[in-house]
Motif scaffolding. Structure first.
Motif, PDB file in Angstrom:
ATOM      1  N   MET A 126       0.854  -1.188   0.000  1.00 25.73           N
ATOM      2  CA  MET A 126       0.000   0.000   0.000  1.00 25.73           C
ATOM      3  C   MET A 126       0.892   1.240   0.000  1.00 25.73           C
ATOM      4  O   MET A 126       2.107   1.151   0.223  1.00 25.73           O
ATOM      5  CB  MET A 126      -0.896   0.010   1.240  1.00 25.73           C
ATOM      6  CG  MET A 126      -0.115   0.006   2.535  1.00 25.73           C
ATOM      7  SD  MET A 126      -1.147  -0.306   3.983  1.00 25.73           S
ATOM      8  CE  MET A 126       0.120  -0.372   5.259  1.00 25.73           C
ATOM      9  N   ILE A 140      -7.935  -1.754   3.893  1.00 28.67           N
ATOM     10  CA  ILE A 140      -6.933  -0.703   3.684  1.00 28.67           C
ATOM     11  C   ILE A 140      -7.544   0.486   2.943  1.00 28.67           C
ATOM     12  O   ILE A 140      -7.400   1.637   3.354  1.00 28.67           O
ATOM     13  CB  ILE A 140      -5.713  -1.258   2.926  1.00 28.67           C
ATOM     14  CG1 ILE A 140      -4.937  -2.237   3.823  1.00 28.67           C
ATOM     15  CG2 ILE A 140      -4.802  -0.127   2.456  1.00 28.67           C
ATOM     16  CD1 ILE A 140      -3.885  -3.060   3.097  1.00 28.67           C
ATOM     17  N   ASN A 141      -8.225   0.202   1.852  1.00 29.93           N
ATOM     18  CA  ASN A 141      -8.817   1.285   1.055  1.00 29.93           C
ATOM     19  C   ASN A 141      -9.968   1.983   1.784  1.00 29.93           C
ATOM     20  O   ASN A 141     -10.255   3.149   1.516  1.00 29.93           O
ATOM     21  CB  ASN A 141      -9.322   0.747  -0.283  1.00 29.93           C
ATOM     22  CG  ASN A 141      -8.199   0.435  -1.247  1.00 29.93           C
ATOM     23  OD1 ASN A 141      -7.142   1.052  -1.206  1.00 29.93           O
ATOM     24  ND2 ASN A 141      -8.414  -0.529  -2.121  1.00 29.93           N
ATOM     25  N   GLY A 142     -10.610   1.276   2.695  1.00 29.69           N
ATOM     26  CA  GLY A 142     -11.754   1.848   3.385  1.00 29.69           C
ATOM     27  C   GLY A 142     -11.420   2.575   4.673  1.00 29.69           C
ATOM     28  O   GLY A 142     -12.313   3.165   5.291  1.00 29.69           O
ATOM     29  N   LYS A 176      -9.015   9.445   3.275  1.00 29.99           N
ATOM     30  CA  LYS A 176      -8.417   8.125   3.111  1.00 29.99           C
ATOM     31  C   LYS A 176      -6.943   8.174   3.497  1.00 29.99           C
ATOM     32  O   LYS A 176      -6.216   9.084   3.102  1.00 29.99           O
ATOM     33  CB  LYS A 176      -8.577   7.701   1.645  1.00 29.99           C
ATOM     34  CG  LYS A 176      -8.098   6.316   1.313  1.00 29.99           C
ATOM     35  CD  LYS A 176      -8.445   6.011  -0.142  1.00 29.99           C
ATOM     36  CE  LYS A 176      -7.966   4.637  -0.568  1.00 29.99           C
ATOM     37  NZ  LYS A 176      -8.365   4.343  -1.954  1.00 29.99           N
ATOM     38  N   GLU A 204     -10.483   5.427   6.914  1.00 31.50           N
ATOM     39  CA  GLU A 204     -10.526   6.881   6.813  1.00 31.50           C
ATOM     40  C   GLU A 204     -10.530   7.519   8.199  1.00 31.50           C
ATOM     41  O   GLU A 204     -10.976   6.905   9.175  1.00 31.50           O
ATOM     42  CB  GLU A 204     -11.785   7.348   6.068  1.00 31.50           C
ATOM     43  CG  GLU A 204     -11.863   6.900   4.622  1.00 31.50           C
ATOM     44  CD  GLU A 204     -13.105   7.436   3.924  1.00 31.50           C
ATOM     45  OE1 GLU A 204     -14.015   7.954   4.638  1.00 31.50           O
ATOM     46  OE2 GLU A 204     -13.184   7.334   2.690  1.00 31.50           O
ATOM     47  N   ALA A 221      -7.431  -5.644   1.107  1.00 34.39           N
ATOM     48  CA  ALA A 221      -7.565  -4.499   0.201  1.00 34.39           C
ATOM     49  C   ALA A 221      -8.760  -3.635   0.582  1.00 34.39           C
ATOM     50  O   ALA A 221      -8.671  -2.398   0.610  1.00 34.39           O
ATOM     51  CB  ALA A 221      -7.698  -4.988  -1.239  1.00 34.39           C
ATOM     52  N   GLU A 222      -9.863  -4.271   0.890  1.00 35.18           N
ATOM     53  CA  GLU A 222     -11.071  -3.536   1.263  1.00 35.18           C
ATOM     54  C   GLU A 222     -10.854  -2.756   2.558  1.00 35.18           C
ATOM     55  O   GLU A 222     -11.266  -1.594   2.677  1.00 35.18           O
ATOM     56  CB  GLU A 222     -12.233  -4.509   1.419  1.00 35.18           C
ATOM     57  CG  GLU A 222     -13.550  -3.853   1.792  1.00 35.18           C
ATOM     58  CD  GLU A 222     -14.694  -4.846   1.928  1.00 35.18           C
ATOM     59  OE1 GLU A 222     -15.807  -4.408   2.255  1.00 35.18           O
ATOM     60  OE2 GLU A 222     -14.465  -6.056   1.720  1.00 35.18           O
ATOM     61  N   ASN A 256       0.857   5.783   0.819  1.00 36.38           N
ATOM     62  CA  ASN A 256       0.238   7.083   1.066  1.00 36.38           C
ATOM     63  C   ASN A 256       1.258   8.131   0.643  1.00 36.38           C
ATOM     64  O   ASN A 256       1.997   7.902  -0.322  1.00 36.38           O
ATOM     65  CB  ASN A 256      -0.259   7.231   2.509  1.00 36.38           C
ATOM     66  CG  ASN A 256       0.828   7.138   3.544  1.00 36.38           C
ATOM     67  OD1 ASN A 256       2.022   7.122   3.250  1.00 36.38           O
ATOM     68  ND2 ASN A 256       0.434   7.071   4.798  1.00 36.38           N
ATOM     69  N   THR A 279      -3.691   3.650   0.228  1.00 34.63           N
ATOM     70  CA  THR A 279      -4.229   3.045  -0.993  1.00 34.63           C
ATOM     71  C   THR A 279      -3.534   1.716  -1.226  1.00 34.63           C
ATOM     72  O   THR A 279      -2.289   1.642  -1.268  1.00 34.63           O
ATOM     73  CB  THR A 279      -4.011   3.963  -2.208  1.00 34.63           C
ATOM     74  OG1 THR A 279      -4.707   5.188  -2.008  1.00 34.63           O
ATOM     75  CG2 THR A 279      -4.515   3.301  -3.486  1.00 34.63           C
ATOM     76  N   PHE A 280      -4.311   0.655  -1.332  1.00 34.51           N
ATOM     77  CA  PHE A 280      -3.805  -0.692  -1.581  1.00 34.51           C
ATOM     78  C   PHE A 280      -3.287  -0.753  -3.027  1.00 34.51           C
ATOM     79  O   PHE A 280      -3.976  -0.344  -3.954  1.00 34.51           O
ATOM     80  CB  PHE A 280      -4.943  -1.691  -1.378  1.00 34.51           C
ATOM     81  CG  PHE A 280      -4.596  -3.125  -1.659  1.00 34.51           C
ATOM     82  CD1 PHE A 280      -4.042  -3.923  -0.683  1.00 34.51           C
ATOM     83  CD2 PHE A 280      -4.853  -3.678  -2.905  1.00 34.51           C
ATOM     84  CE1 PHE A 280      -3.734  -5.258  -0.924  1.00 34.51           C
ATOM     85  CE2 PHE A 280      -4.562  -5.007  -3.168  1.00 34.51           C
ATOM     86  CZ  PHE A 280      -4.008  -5.798  -2.169  1.00 34.51           C
ATOM     87  N   ASN A 281      -2.069  -1.276  -3.224  1.00 28.39           N
ATOM     88  CA  ASN A 281      -1.538  -1.399  -4.585  1.00 28.39           C
ATOM     89  C   ASN A 281      -0.713  -2.662  -4.791  1.00 28.39           C
ATOM     90  O   ASN A 281       0.173  -2.705  -5.657  1.00 28.39           O
ATOM     91  CB  ASN A 281      -0.720  -0.169  -4.969  1.00 28.39           C
ATOM     92  CG  ASN A 281       0.597  -0.030  -4.202  1.00 28.39           C
ATOM     93  OD1 ASN A 281       0.738  -0.568  -3.110  1.00 28.39           O
ATOM     94  ND2 ASN A 281       1.544   0.691  -4.779  1.00 28.39           N
TER      95      ASN A 281
END
Length: 266
Positions: A98, A249-251, A258, A253, A246-247, A100, A261-263
């Protein structure tokens, strides 16, 4: 079809019995300060049964713990140091998870006018005038390494300047020092958003591509340290790149913003 087969195999692997259901993971203070570990670890245990003991240190110390075999894996954010770790044989590969970004925080009055800069290089040049102090973590962390790289890229070495204050502390403590001194500081965005003592400080500069902040997971090599929980560390890696992680990490807040971001490439 391939995706379905992969998902099925991953589910079997994650749920499969392992030699141990607990492991040691060295993570950065910035990751821990973000609060994301409080979201991920309970879900990990629920899905896999794995209990993770976190050792919260700077990136440099995390790498040294891995070198000594004192942890089973590390989650850090300093690519050059991570690649050197792999090259030396302490891990077989680094797995990006992930990202930032870093931001420049400073006093509301912005006495150096760093907020008017169009690049982080120009912002640092503005701060080097010494109209307000700059606080550095000074702890060999990933954030500290990036800060030093940014100064070097700007053609400066401010370490001995009277306006440059190295604290030798984690991100939260360094931010508190900056707040108390009315100083500028480089921080990751997640730590800033989770920081409670923002009075007198604000985001001064952001958005330069040089401030990109990638986090990667590295398993410690069992060929060097045969006592490490290699299977459990591999199961954790598989979970970290799963749809569930992923859900989460991306969720994640804070105040509608946020943090990561998962990558991961799967």
């Amino acid at each position: 079809m391939k995706r379905s087969i992969f998902a099925s195999l991953a589910a079997v692997f994650l749920a499969a019995p392992a030699f141990a259901d607990d492991m040691k993971l060295a993570v950065t203070t910035s990751f821990h300060n973000s609060g994301l570990s409080d979201i991920l670890l309970p879900a990990l245990t629920e899905d896999t049964g794995i209990e993770v003991q976190l050792l919260v240190v700077g990136t440099g110390q995390a790498l040294r713990l891995g070198e000594a075999g004192d942890v089973d894996a590390i989650l850090v954010h300093s690519r050059a140091a991570e690649e050197a770790f792999v090259e030396a044989g302490y891990s077989t590969a680094r797995r990006e998870i992930m990202y930032n970004d870093f931001i420049l925080v400073g006093p509301l009055a912005d006495p150096a006018h760093a907020g008017q800069a169009t690049s982080i290089r120009d912002a640092l040049w503005a701060i080097s005038g010494g109209t307000a102090p700059f606080v550095s973590r000074g702890d060999d962390s990933g954030t500290h390494k990036r800060e030093l790289n940014l100064w070097e890229a700007a053609g400066m070495n401010p370490v001995n300047a009277d306006w440059y204050r190295a604290t030798g502390s984690g991100m939260g403590a360094a931010l508190n020092t900056a707040a108390g001194m009315g100083a500028y500081i480089l921080t990751d965005r997640a730590s800033w958003l989770n920081f409670g003592n923002k009075d007198g400080l604000m985001v001064i500069f952001e958005g330069d591509e040089a401030l990109f902040n990638q986090y990667a997971y590295l398993k410690v090599s069992p060929e060097l340290h045969d006592h490490v929980e290699a299977m459990t560390a591999a199961r954790l890696e598989a979970w970290l790149v799963s749809d569930r992680a992923a859900e989460l990490i991306n969720g994640y807040e804070i105040d509608g913003q946020k943090l990561f971001t998962f990558n991961a490439v799967r």
